[in-house]
Design a protein around this motif. Structure first.
Motif, short mmCIF file in Angstrom:
data_model
loop_
_atom_site.label_atom_id
_atom_site.label_comp_id
_atom_site.label_asym_id
_atom_site.label_seq_id
_atom_site.Cartn_x
_atom_site.Cartn_y
_atom_site.Cartn_z
N ILE A 168 0.87 -1.18 0.00
CA ILE A 168 0.00 0.00 0.00
C ILE A 168 0.91 1.23 0.00
O ILE A 168 1.52 1.56 1.02
CB ILE A 168 -0.91 0.00 1.25
N PRO A 169 1.08 1.90 -1.16
CA PRO A 169 1.98 3.06 -1.23
C PRO A 169 1.63 4.11 -0.19
O PRO A 169 0.46 4.49 -0.04
CB PRO A 169 1.75 3.58 -2.66
N SER A 170 2.65 4.52 0.54
CA SER A 170 2.40 5.46 1.64
C SER A 170 3.70 6.11 2.06
O SER A 170 4.78 5.52 1.95
CB SER A 170 1.79 4.70 2.83
N LYS A 171 3.60 7.37 2.52
CA LYS A 171 4.78 8.02 3.08
C LYS A 171 5.10 7.46 4.46
O LYS A 171 6.26 7.43 4.89
CB LYS A 171 4.55 9.53 3.16
N GLU A 172 4.05 7.03 5.16
CA GLU A 172 4.24 6.39 6.46
C GLU A 172 4.72 4.95 6.22
O GLU A 172 4.19 4.24 5.36
CB GLU A 172 2.94 6.37 7.24
N ILE A 173 5.72 4.52 6.98
CA ILE A 173 6.26 3.16 6.82
C ILE A 173 5.84 2.31 8.01
O ILE A 173 6.18 2.60 9.16
CB ILE A 173 7.80 3.18 6.70
N LYS A 174 5.08 1.27 7.71
CA LYS A 174 4.67 0.33 8.74
C LYS A 174 4.20 -0.96 8.06
O LYS A 174 4.09 -1.02 6.84
CB LYS A 174 3.54 0.90 9.60
N ALA A 175 3.96 -1.98 8.87
CA ALA A 175 3.44 -3.24 8.34
C ALA A 175 2.45 -3.84 9.33
O ALA A 175 2.61 -3.72 10.55
CB ALA A 175 4.59 -4.22 8.09
N VAL A 176 1.41 -4.46 8.78
CA VAL A 176 0.42 -5.16 9.59
C VAL A 176 0.55 -6.65 9.26
O VAL A 176 0.31 -7.07 8.12
CB VAL A 176 -1.01 -4.67 9.30
N PHE A 177 0.94 -7.43 10.26
CA PHE A 177 1.15 -8.86 10.08
C PHE A 177 -0.08 -9.61 10.57
O PHE A 177 -0.53 -9.41 11.71
CB PHE A 177 2.38 -9.31 10.87
N LYS A 178 -0.61 -10.49 9.72
CA LYS A 178 -1.84 -11.21 10.04
C LYS A 178 -1.56 -12.70 10.15
O LYS A 178 -1.05 -13.32 9.22
CB LYS A 178 -2.89 -10.95 8.95
N GLY A 179 -1.87 -13.23 11.32
CA GLY A 179 -1.68 -14.66 11.56
C GLY A 179 -2.74 -15.11 12.55
O GLY A 179 -3.93 -15.07 12.26
N GLU A 180 -2.30 -15.49 13.73
CA GLU A 180 -3.26 -15.84 14.78
C GLU A 180 -4.00 -14.59 15.25
O GLU A 180 -5.12 -14.66 15.75
CB GLU A 180 -2.53 -16.50 15.95
N GLY A 181 -3.37 -13.45 15.07
CA GLY A 181 -3.97 -12.16 15.35
C GLY A 181 -3.35 -11.15 14.41
O GLY A 181 -2.78 -11.52 13.38
N GLU A 182 -3.44 -9.86 14.74
CA GLU A 182 -2.81 -8.84 13.92
C GLU A 182 -1.76 -8.11 14.75
O GLU A 182 -2.00 -7.76 15.91
CB GLU A 182 -3.84 -7.84 13.39
N ILE A 183 -0.59 -7.89 14.14
CA ILE A 183 0.50 -7.18 14.81
C ILE A 183 0.91 -6.03 13.89
O ILE A 183 1.25 -6.25 12.72
CB ILE A 183 1.71 -8.10 15.06
N GLU A 184 0.89 -4.83 14.41
CA GLU A 184 1.30 -3.65 13.63
C GLU A 184 2.64 -3.14 14.15
O GLU A 184 2.81 -2.92 15.35
CB GLU A 184 0.23 -2.55 13.71
N ILE A 185 3.57 -2.96 13.24
CA ILE A 185 4.90 -2.47 13.61
C ILE A 185 5.25 -1.33 12.66
O ILE A 185 5.19 -1.48 11.43
CB ILE A 185 5.96 -3.58 13.52
N SER A 186 5.66 -0.19 13.22
CA SER A 186 6.04 0.97 12.40
C SER A 186 7.55 1.12 12.36
O SER A 186 8.28 0.55 13.18
CB SER A 186 5.42 2.24 12.98
N ALA A 187 8.01 1.91 11.42
CA ALA A 187 9.44 2.16 11.29
C ALA A 187 10.01 2.81 12.54
O ALA A 187 11.16 2.57 12.92
CB ALA A 187 9.71 3.03 10.06
N ASP A 188 9.20 3.64 13.20
CA ASP A 188 9.67 4.33 14.41
C ASP A 188 10.04 3.34 15.52
O ASP A 188 10.89 3.62 16.36
CB ASP A 188 8.58 5.28 14.93
N GLU A 189 9.42 2.16 15.49
CA GLU A 189 9.66 1.18 16.55
C GLU A 189 10.97 0.41 16.35
O GLU A 189 11.44 -0.25 17.27
CB GLU A 189 8.50 0.18 16.60
N VAL A 190 11.55 0.50 15.16
CA VAL A 190 12.77 -0.29 14.90
C VAL A 190 13.99 0.59 14.66
O VAL A 190 15.12 0.08 14.57
CB VAL A 190 12.58 -1.22 13.68
N GLU A 191 13.82 1.87 14.53
CA GLU A 191 14.97 2.76 14.29
C GLU A 191 15.62 3.18 15.59
O GLU A 191 15.01 3.16 16.64
CB GLU A 191 14.52 3.98 13.49
#
Length: 339
Positions: free
Chosen positions: A316-339
């Motif tokens: 999904i093209p966006s200036k904001e960088i993040k990812a939503v991982f879907k498995g047993e539940g949903e986990i959202e992780i943004s670039a700010d959390e890893v820098e």
């Protein structure tokens, strides 16, 4: 698993005689794996003669040694020049089993002091692991041992035992006996070393074939400066204990090797966005993921794909960088959390 390490003194240029030496030791001593030194089939100091002595993977010498392995029901490691095609020869370690042949081609050719390997041999480019009925085996050759990234790669690919075959002269003895236990400890593997002995064109090989535990303990060593062999019954159960006590494999950061590659090649392999994606993916790499929504650009998505095994990735093209991982539940992780 019984391992037999042989200080061998091969006859330069005489493959038949050297095969007879292999056959004599294998037939007279009980072991599961027999190890002979670097270029044992032909002798080390062959110079230009190496091109006429080299054989292809299905050559007569390998076939003969495989017959010996079949008769004994064992595995045999030895060094020889392997010809890939006309004029292209590798300094190789060959693992012969009753039903298979595995070949490792020396990556780091010694070309200093009395060594002239780059005049005769091509450089290997890989670090294969070979399955035996007892454990996974990695192989390296002499000068290779001084490049820890090579053996680390073998350990990460599943090696339990790494065998270094060698043609080391006396001047190098202290170097080898310093790094061998270190390689065992840092990779939590059994580390076997098998050296030639005797003299070839002014080079005096010191023998001293030896075996170290995954904790770096010297388990057995053959005599220095004479033909000899030792047999040791390896307890593979020591691997689990060592890897729990000193979890170097668990804690290895593979992405550091990308930085090492960049430094060596003086270039960037992955740009900033790919690295951010890899860091985001690392947060969930051990979780079951069925689908990923990636906000950002293609490079971010590529980095996440490198880190996470998932076939369905939606960009999904966006200036904001993040990812939503879907498995047993949903986990959202943004670039700010890893820098």
């Amino acid at each position: 698993m019984k391992v037999c390490l042989i200080n061998g003194n091969p006859k330069v240029g005489n493959k038949k005689k050297n095969i007879k030496k292999i056959e004599k030791i294998v037939s007279s001593e009980d072991a599961d794996l027999y190890v002979f030194g670097e270029m044992f089939l032909t002798g080390y100091m062959c110079r230009e003669e190496v091109f006429s002595l080299a054989e292809k993977e299905d050559g007569e010498s390998i076939k003969k040694i495989q017959e010996i392995a079949k008769e004994k029901g064992c595995s045999i490691i030895f060094g020889m020049p392997v010809e890939e095609r006309e004029g292209i020869v590798y300094n190789a370690a060959v693992l012969v089993q009753p039903d298979s042949v595995g070949i490792y081609r020396k990556n780091f050719l010694a070309n200093f002091g009395p060594f002239e390997e780059k005049f005769y041999f091509s450089e290997g480019r890989d670090a294969p692991i070979f399955k035996t009925k007892h454990c996974n085996v990695g192989m390296c050759i002499c000068y290779d041992i001084f490049f820890p990234e090579l053996l680390k790669g073998m350990a990460m690919k599943g090696a339990d035992l790494i065998v270094c075959i060698s043609a080391s002269p006396t001047i190098s003895k202290n170097y080898f006996e310093s790094v061998l236990p270190a390689r065992a400890i840092e990779n939590t593997v059994f580390m076997a070393y098998c050296n030639l002995v005797g003299e070839e064109e002014g080079l005096t090989f010191w023998g001293g074939s030896q075996l170290y535990s995954p904790k770096g303990e010297l388990l057995v060593r053959a005599e220095y400066m004479k033909e000899d062999y030792v047999v040791y019954d390896v307890n593979l159960g020591m691997l689990k204990e060592a890897r729990i006590a000193r979890p170097t494999l668990r804690d290895t950061k593979a992405d550091i090797f990308l930085d090492l590659y960049n430094i060596a090649k003086n270039k960037e392999v992955f740009n900033e966005y790919v690295r951010i994606g890899m860091k985001i993916g690392e947060k969930v790499k051990n979780k079951p993921i069925n689908e990923i929504d990636v906000y950002g650009n293609e490079d971010v998505a590529f980095g996440i794909r490198l880190a996470v095994k998932c076939d369905k990735i939606n960009l999904i093209p966006s200036k904001e960088i993040k990812a939503v991982f879907k498995g047993e539940g949903e986990i959202e992780i943004s670039a700010d959390e890893v820098e």
